[in-house]
Design a protein around this motif. Structure first.
Motif, PDB file in Angstrom:
ATOM      1  N   ARG A 272     -10.298   9.838  -2.335  1.00  0.00           N
ATOM      2  CA  ARG A 272     -11.225   9.999  -1.220  1.00  0.00           C
ATOM      3  C   ARG A 272     -11.628  11.447  -1.088  1.00  0.00           C
ATOM      4  O   ARG A 272     -10.922  12.351  -1.540  1.00  0.00           O
TER       5      ARG A 272
ATOM      6  N   TYR B  47      -4.971   4.900  -7.465  1.00  0.00           N
ATOM      7  CA  TYR B  47      -5.470   5.239  -6.131  1.00  0.00           C
ATOM      8  C   TYR B  47      -6.990   5.292  -6.105  1.00  0.00           C
ATOM      9  O   TYR B  47      -7.633   5.561  -7.126  1.00  0.00           O
TER      10      TYR B  47
ATOM     11  N   ASP C  36       4.240   4.340  -3.751  1.00  0.00           N
ATOM     12  CA  ASP C  36       3.670   5.430  -4.522  1.00  0.00           C
ATOM     13  C   ASP C  36       4.350   5.501  -5.888  1.00  0.00           C
ATOM     14  O   ASP C  36       5.156   4.638  -6.247  1.00  0.00           O
TER      15      ASP C  36
ATOM     16  N   THR D 133      -7.675  13.072   0.262  1.00  0.00           N
ATOM     17  CA  THR D 133      -6.801  11.932   0.546  1.00  0.00           C
ATOM     18  C   THR D 133      -7.032  10.836  -0.480  1.00  0.00           C
ATOM     19  O   THR D 133      -8.067  10.785  -1.138  1.00  0.00           O
ATOM     20  N   ARG D 134      -6.092   9.991  -0.575  1.00  0.00           N
ATOM     21  CA  ARG D 134      -6.244   8.893  -1.506  1.00  0.00           C
ATOM     22  C   ARG D 134      -5.569   7.658  -0.946  1.00  0.00           C
ATOM     23  O   ARG D 134      -4.697   7.739  -0.074  1.00  0.00           O
ATOM     24  N   ARG D 135      -5.952   6.586  -1.494  1.00  0.00           N
ATOM     25  CA  ARG D 135      -5.437   5.327  -0.994  1.00  0.00           C
ATOM     26  C   ARG D 135      -5.060   4.446  -2.181  1.00  0.00           C
ATOM     27  O   ARG D 135      -5.814   4.329  -3.151  1.00  0.00           O
ATOM     28  N   SER D 136      -3.931   3.870  -2.060  1.00  0.00           N
ATOM     29  CA  SER D 136      -3.471   3.035  -3.159  1.00  0.00           C
ATOM     30  C   SER D 136      -4.417   1.856  -3.372  1.00  0.00           C
ATOM     31  O   SER D 136      -4.955   1.285  -2.421  1.00  0.00           O
ATOM     32  N   ARG D 137      -4.575   1.533  -4.590  1.00  0.00           N
ATOM     33  CA  ARG D 137      -5.369   0.347  -4.898  1.00  0.00           C
ATOM     34  C   ARG D 137      -4.483  -0.881  -5.065  1.00  0.00           C
ATOM     35  O   ARG D 137      -4.945  -1.954  -5.430  1.00  0.00           O
TER      36      ARG D 137
ATOM     37  N   TRP E 161       0.815  -1.215   0.000  1.00  0.00           N
ATOM     38  CA  TRP E 161       0.000   0.000   0.000  1.00  0.00           C
ATOM     39  C   TRP E 161       0.846   1.261   0.000  1.00  0.00           C
ATOM     40  O   TRP E 161       0.443   2.294  -0.535  1.00  0.00           O
ATOM     41  N   GLN E 162       1.961   1.164   0.583  1.00  0.00           N
ATOM     42  CA  GLN E 162       2.749   2.381   0.734  1.00  0.00           C
ATOM     43  C   GLN E 162       3.539   2.746  -0.522  1.00  0.00           C
ATOM     44  O   GLN E 162       4.177   3.795  -0.582  1.00  0.00           O
TER      45      GLN E 162
END
Length: 646
Positions: free
Chosen positions: A595, A592, A571, A599-603, A568-569
């Motif tokens: 959100r 990502y 980038d 914010t965003r979160r890795s897919r 996940w980390q």
DNA sequence: TGACATT
């Protein structure tokens, strides 16, 4: 501008100035004196009374685009020294003019009613005082721009110590300087006549020996004897110019002068690797993933020896990409900040798995594989498992090294590629590419004069896409950082008509990424360019150029890689670094979830575009099933890739 | 959270 020439300086009133436009202007760039004082500048808007006083200086901070002449009083400085007003502009009681722009361009005069458009006679300008160094006197300049010996009033064969031949770009007198009796004597050369400009271009582009070999080749004795890039005429004056350019910003140095003349810069990668002393990596130069079954020639150069030499450890991509390149290269510039062209210079400790299901691009396309490159490829017998943090060639990108990212990647031993590749005919055609690496022929692109704008500027108005045709664009890697679009074009015109050239720059640092693209007018010329310049070592550089034909522009890259199971980390930059160890990364993006709140979160997956198809293969085979941060990566060709083969 | 999106 006959007769009384001099330059008046307004002390404490730096408003009276001629401002050169920023670099990239349409102004001629071929003169050894660069943008030295244009002879016609008095015509830039003076009107009315007898004499103007002009300060020659530059102002790089001033970006006002439109040349505007403002009348200013001349009663400052000399007449009323120290009495400048706050605005730096005194009251209108004299005949000074400020040229806030290119004096070569159209100038509108403001500040006095009815003044605009008035012609001025050539003797309206009188310089009554001067300060500091003067471009056309204290710096190298073309003879016709000399202020010591004004061209209009002095015999042309005369010259000062800073005079250059406009044609030959060497210090006057050149071999063709003459006595002034013949109209063909170079002493008559000016940048106002087409014939001289043409001749100048011919001298530059045809590599004609200009003159005074004892001067011009004193520093680079091999310069004139090497084909291809040996175009420039140089003289020790260049060093003078280099020094001067630091002194006086208004003087643009001779175009064939580059900072590297006196001190070739160390490449970031060289520095990075030099301190790493990774003996393993230094022995390896980019093993090539391939499916070609033809026998290979055993590489003979460079990479053979185990070495700790940072130079040799800078492996280059001598893969034969024949097909494929980044997608439309305009896009690559936009993404420049993520491009790490110099990843191509890292060593590759990992032997490629090489089980590419697709046919080799060269074989598939039928293009004469420019596999001369393979002659410089070594094939590591084994690869380290669980290597130590790998030196990442990202020093230049500003991305902090964080080898911990890669520390967990294991590199299974895959001593695969062993079949010798057919030694291509191209290498025979190419000639001395190998030798060139050893002898460093004085190509010295960084010394090359810039092309005459009138030769190329017509192309600049159009996008490269309009000119690009399949197979006519070549990728050029391992360019020294100081090579710019123009010098790139000038080099490659030896292979044909250069339709477009572009060096890719990092958007953040502004520094060259070390690669670019050249579009030739025909496929044949592009192929010739590959033959001529692939493997060629530019003077002062340690890295041979990598030149290969790119793929046609398409909506989507054939070299796009899908990578999933990313931690996940991870980038974008991490992804880039990950792949840059296996080739040139054109693009690397983690997908990502967006959100709310920004914010965003890795897919957990992403896409990577490599510079060439073959590099994609190599990266896939090198990274697939490797463990990163505890997760086993899955790496394969992107499903959306238009040329996906599996 | 464990997948081929976005420009």
């Amino acid at each position: 501008m006959a007769g009384s020439m001099g330059f008046r300086i307004h002390v404490g009133r730096p408003r009276l100035r001629i401002l050169w436009p920023r670099s990239g202007s349409s102004a001629p760039r071929g003169s050894p004196s660069g943008r030295a004082l244009p002879a016609q500048y008095p015509a830039c808007g003076r009107m009315g009374s007898a004499r103007d006083a002009v300060e020659i200086s530059s102002d790089e901070e001033d970006s006002r685009p439109a040349p505007v002449a403002r009348e200013l009083p001349c009663d400052d400085a000399v007449l009323k020294k120290g009495e400048s007003d706050d605005a730096g502009v005194a009251t209108d009681d004299d005949d000074c003019v400020v040229l806030d722009g290119d004096p070569d361009g159209a100038v509108a005069v403001v500040g006095r009613k009815g003044a605009a458009g008035n012609d001025v006679s050539s003797d309206e300008l009188q310089i009554v005082a001067e300060k500091g160094q003067v471009a056309c006197r204290d710096f190298p300049h073309s003879r016709h721009l000399c202020s010591n010996l004004p061209f209009g009033t002095t015999s042309h064969e005369k010259h000062c110590t800073m005079c250059y031949c406009f044609v030959c770009d060497v210090r006057a007198p050149c071999d063709y300087w003459g006595t002034g009796l013949s109209i063909d004597d170079h002493c008559h050369a000016t940048d106002k006549e087409t014939r001289w400009k043409t001749l100048r271009l011919a001298f530059k582009c045809k590599g004609l020996r200009a003159s005074n070999p004892e001067k011009e080749n004193a520093m680079y004795p091999a310069m004139a004897s090497v084909s291809g890039l040996s175009l420039g005429n140089r003289s020790p004056l260049q060093n003078v110019v280099n020094q001067n350019r630091q002194i006086h910003a208004s003087v643009r140095t001779a175009p064939n002068v580059a900072p590297a003349v006196s001190a070739p810069r160390a490449f970031p990668v060289a520095r990075a690797e030099g301190s790493t002393s990774n003996a393993q990596t230094s022995q390896v130069t980019y093993p090539v993933a391939t499916t070609v079954s033809a026998p290979r020639g055993i590489p003979t150069t460079r990479a053979e020896g185990s070495t700790s030499n940072a130079h040799t450890s800078q492996a280059t991509h001598h893969v034969a990409p024949t097909v494929g390149a980044p997608r439309v290269y305009r896009a690559t510039r936009a993404e420049g900040s993520r491009i790490n062209a110099h990843t191509s210079q890292v060593s590759y400790p990992v032997a490629p798995t090489v089980s590419v299901p697709r046919p080799h691009p060269a074989a598939r396309t039928g293009r004469g594989s420019n596999n001369a490159h393979t002659s410089q490829v070594t094939y590591p017998v084994a690869a380290p498992t669980v290597s130590a943090p790998r030196p990442q060639p990202v020093a230049r990108t500003g991305i902090g090294l964080n080898n911990a990212h890669n520390a967990q990647i294991t590199h299974p031993v895959q001593p695969t590629v062993s079949a010798p590749r057919a030694y291509p005919a191209a290498i025979a055609e190419r000639g001395n590419a190998q030798t060139a690496q050893l002898t460093y022929p004085a190509t010295a692109s960084h010394h090359l004069p810039e092309p005459e704008p009138d030769q190329y500027e017509e192309y600049w108005e159009d996008t490269p896409e309009e000119y690009a045709s399949e197979g006519s664009t070549v990728y050029v890697g391992n360019l020294p950082y100081h090579i710019d679009d123009d010098s790139l074009a000038l080099n490659f015109q030896h292979a044909g008509v250069v339709v477009f050239s572009e060096v890719i720059y990092d958007d953040k640092t502004g520094q060259s990424c070390g690669f670019g693209y050249v579009t030739m007018s025909t496929v044949q010329e592009a192929e010739k360019a590959v033959r001529m310049y692939h493997g060629y070592v530019i003077y002062g550089s340690v890295r041979p150029l990598t030149v290969y034909i790119t793929a046609p522009c398409q909506s989507g890259s054939p070299f796009e890689i899908f990578v999933c199971n990313l931690p996940w980390q991870v980038d974008d930059s991490w992804l880039e670094k990950l792949f840059s160890a296996h080739g040139e990364v054109v693009d690397a993006r983690v997908v990502y979830y967006e959100r709310r709140g920004g914010t965003r979160r890795s897919r957990g997956f992403g896409f990577v575009t490599m510079a060439t198809e073959e590099q994609s293969y190599y990266a896939i085979n090198s990274l697939n099933k490797q463990v990163l941060e505890g997760r086993t990566l899955r790496v394969k060709v992107s499903r959306e890739s238009p040329q996906q083969g599996y």
